[in-house]
Design a protein around this motif. Sequence first.
Motif, PDB file in Angstrom:
ATOM      1  N   HIS A 166     -16.426 -46.224 -67.660  1.00  0.00           N
ATOM      2  CA  HIS A 166     -16.241 -44.786 -67.469  1.00  0.00           C
ATOM      3  C   HIS A 166     -16.050 -44.473 -65.989  1.00  0.00           C
ATOM      4  N   VAL A 167     -15.009 -43.685 -65.712  1.00  0.00           N
ATOM      5  CA  VAL A 167     -14.757 -43.127 -64.375  1.00  0.00           C
ATOM      6  C   VAL A 167     -14.483 -41.643 -64.583  1.00  0.00           C
ATOM      7  N   PRO A 168     -14.996 -40.751 -63.702  1.00  0.00           N
ATOM      8  CA  PRO A 168     -14.783 -39.310 -63.889  1.00  0.00           C
ATOM      9  C   PRO A 168     -13.305 -38.941 -64.020  1.00  0.00           C
ATOM     10  N   ARG A 169     -13.049 -37.913 -64.830  1.00  0.00           N
ATOM     11  CA  ARG A 169     -11.691 -37.517 -65.182  1.00  0.00           C
ATOM     12  C   ARG A 169     -10.851 -37.132 -63.972  1.00  0.00           C
ATOM     13  N   ASP A 170     -11.434 -36.406 -63.014  1.00  0.00           N
ATOM     14  CA  ASP A 170     -10.651 -35.968 -61.859  1.00  0.00           C
ATOM     15  C   ASP A 170     -10.208 -37.144 -60.997  1.00  0.00           C
ATOM     16  N   LEU A 171     -11.059 -38.154 -60.901  1.00  0.00           N
ATOM     17  CA  LEU A 171     -10.697 -39.340 -60.128  1.00  0.00           C
ATOM     18  C   LEU A 171      -9.617 -40.134 -60.850  1.00  0.00           C
ATOM     19  N   VAL A 172      -9.719 -40.206 -62.168  1.00  0.00           N
ATOM     20  CA  VAL A 172      -8.689 -40.872 -62.963  1.00  0.00           C
ATOM     21  C   VAL A 172      -7.333 -40.203 -62.748  1.00  0.00           C
ATOM     22  N   GLU A 173      -7.306 -38.866 -62.744  1.00  0.00           N
ATOM     23  CA  GLU A 173      -6.048 -38.142 -62.547  1.00  0.00           C
ATOM     24  C   GLU A 173      -5.409 -38.511 -61.210  1.00  0.00           C
ATOM     25  N   ALA A 174      -6.215 -38.561 -60.158  1.00  0.00           N
ATOM     26  CA  ALA A 174      -5.694 -38.910 -58.836  1.00  0.00           C
ATOM     27  C   ALA A 174      -5.176 -40.349 -58.806  1.00  0.00           C
ATOM     28  N   ARG A 175      -5.901 -41.253 -59.444  1.00  0.00           N
ATOM     29  CA  ARG A 175      -5.481 -42.659 -59.486  1.00  0.00           C
ATOM     30  C   ARG A 175      -4.152 -42.810 -60.234  1.00  0.00           C
ATOM     31  N   LEU A 176      -4.019 -42.094 -61.346  1.00  0.00           N
ATOM     32  CA  LEU A 176      -2.806 -42.209 -62.146  1.00  0.00           C
ATOM     33  C   LEU A 176      -1.589 -41.679 -61.401  1.00  0.00           C
ATOM     34  N   LEU A 177      -1.763 -40.597 -60.669  1.00  0.00           N
ATOM     35  CA  LEU A 177      -0.654 -40.052 -59.879  1.00  0.00           C
ATOM     36  C   LEU A 177      -0.207 -41.071 -58.829  1.00  0.00           C
ATOM     37  N   LYS A 178      -1.179 -41.731 -58.206  1.00  0.00           N
ATOM     38  CA  LYS A 178      -0.866 -42.757 -57.205  1.00  0.00           C
ATOM     39  C   LYS A 178      -0.154 -43.939 -57.863  1.00  0.00           C
ATOM     40  N   ARG A 179      -0.659 -44.364 -59.024  1.00  0.00           N
ATOM     41  CA  ARG A 179      -0.074 -45.517 -59.722  1.00  0.00           C
ATOM     42  C   ARG A 179       1.371 -45.253 -60.123  1.00  0.00           C
ATOM     43  N   HIS A 180       1.602 -44.096 -60.739  1.00  0.00           N
ATOM     44  CA  HIS A 180       2.968 -43.773 -61.177  1.00  0.00           C
ATOM     45  C   HIS A 180       3.909 -43.662 -59.977  1.00  0.00           C
ATOM     46  N   GLY A 181       3.400 -43.117 -58.872  1.00  0.00           N
ATOM     47  CA  GLY A 181       4.235 -42.939 -57.690  1.00  0.00           C
ATOM     48  C   GLY A 181       4.604 -44.234 -57.006  1.00  0.00           C
ATOM     49  N   GLU A 182       3.719 -45.241 -57.090  1.00  0.00           N
ATOM     50  CA  GLU A 182       3.949 -46.505 -56.392  1.00  0.00           C
ATOM     51  C   GLU A 182       5.187 -47.232 -56.890  1.00  0.00           C
ATOM     52  N   GLU A 183       5.483 -47.126 -58.166  1.00  0.00           N
ATOM     53  CA  GLU A 183       6.646 -47.839 -58.696  1.00  0.00           C
ATOM     54  C   GLU A 183       7.956 -47.124 -58.359  1.00  0.00           C
ATOM     55  N   GLY A 184       7.877 -45.834 -58.026  1.00  0.00           N
ATOM     56  CA  GLY A 184       9.065 -45.103 -57.599  1.00  0.00           C
ATOM     57  C   GLY A 184      10.123 -44.908 -58.659  1.00  0.00           C
ATOM     58  N   LEU A 185       9.747 -44.996 -59.932  1.00  0.00           N
ATOM     59  CA  LEU A 185      10.732 -44.863 -61.015  1.00  0.00           C
ATOM     60  C   LEU A 185      11.037 -43.407 -61.344  1.00  0.00           C
ATOM     61  N   PHE A 186      10.072 -42.515 -61.058  1.00  0.00           N
ATOM     62  CA  PHE A 186      10.222 -41.121 -61.458  1.00  0.00           C
ATOM     63  C   PHE A 186       9.772 -40.207 -60.325  1.00  0.00           C
ATOM     64  N   SER A 187      10.119 -38.913 -60.423  1.00  0.00           N
ATOM     65  CA  SER A 187       9.722 -37.932 -59.417  1.00  0.00           C
ATOM     66  C   SER A 187       8.236 -37.592 -59.572  1.00  0.00           C
ATOM     67  N   GLU A 188       7.658 -37.042 -58.510  1.00  0.00           N
ATOM     68  CA  GLU A 188       6.250 -36.643 -58.567  1.00  0.00           C
ATOM     69  C   GLU A 188       6.052 -35.556 -59.623  1.00  0.00           C
ATOM     70  N   GLU A 189       7.029 -34.645 -59.731  1.00  0.00           N
ATOM     71  CA  GLU A 189       6.928 -33.578 -60.737  1.00  0.00           C
ATOM     72  C   GLU A 189       6.863 -34.171 -62.152  1.00  0.00           C
ATOM     73  N   ARG A 190       7.737 -35.158 -62.414  1.00  0.00           N
ATOM     74  CA  ARG A 190       7.721 -35.810 -63.732  1.00  0.00           C
ATOM     75  C   ARG A 190       6.392 -36.517 -63.953  1.00  0.00           C
ATOM     76  N   ASN A 191       5.886 -37.200 -62.917  1.00  0.00           N
ATOM     77  CA  ASN A 191       4.638 -37.948 -63.062  1.00  0.00           C
ATOM     78  C   ASN A 191       3.466 -37.022 -63.351  1.00  0.00           C
ATOM     79  N   ARG A 192       3.404 -35.872 -62.651  1.00  0.00           N
ATOM     80  CA  ARG A 192       2.321 -34.915 -62.902  1.00  0.00           C
ATOM     81  C   ARG A 192       2.381 -34.384 -64.341  1.00  0.00           C
ATOM     82  N   ALA A 193       3.589 -34.099 -64.795  1.00  0.00           N
ATOM     83  CA  ALA A 193       3.747 -33.582 -66.157  1.00  0.00           C
ATOM     84  C   ALA A 193       3.352 -34.636 -67.194  1.00  0.00           C
TER      85      ALA A 193
END
Length: 223
Positions: A166-193
């Motif tokens: 278990h990791v708190p939800r807000d920290l998970v959200e931040a980690r996922l945004l970073k993970r999706h952004g690192e691969e550079g496949l999609f825009s930040e707007e798409r990743n947030r959505a």
Amino acid sequence: MPETMQLTPQGVLSRLVPHILEMESAAGGRRIAIGMAGGPGTGKSTLAAELVAMLNAVRPGSTALVPMDGFHMKHAKIEAMGETGRKGAPHTFEGAAFVSFLHHLKRAAEPVSGPGYSRKIEDTVDDAFTVAPDVKVLVVEGNYLLLTQGPWAGVKSLLDYAVFIHVPRDLVEARLLKRHGEEGLFSEERNRAHIARNDLPNYDLVEASRERADVVFEMDVAR
């Protein structure tokens, strides 16, 4: 109710390694499966890989990593279903094939290869790993190991010990945004959505399964 502890990642490993070594010794040569469950972005994949490395350092060749992510449906199949926006949800996996694979692995006396998942191509890769015949511990890692819905209900009975991270939800959200952004496949707007529409609902679903674990580790992690 599972035992619940607040530990650092290193503390989790220090707790798990001797316990699993004891389980292996008591199994009398039978292959055992350790489940590492938790929502997306909780760090369970990294923790599972470190656990495998530590167990193999003590008993070389004894342990193999078995990732659930290799049982994503092929991206083309998800596209054909019109479900790319929900990719990563339980129904976009080959859940029955995963259960069948685990069932076979628990009893196999021959080398068995399994699929993996590449974030660089956002698709599965065949024969990504091989479990050797002399492996006695399977560290099975994935989001949905403890669900009761559909084919996933068949996983729990194949696990000799189930761990929930278990990791708190807000920290998970931040980690996922970073993970999706690192691969550079999609825009930040798409990743947030995508995170809001898919990853966080998946996290909530997985969190609801934590009571089925043998132990829950609430991770003491830096924000």
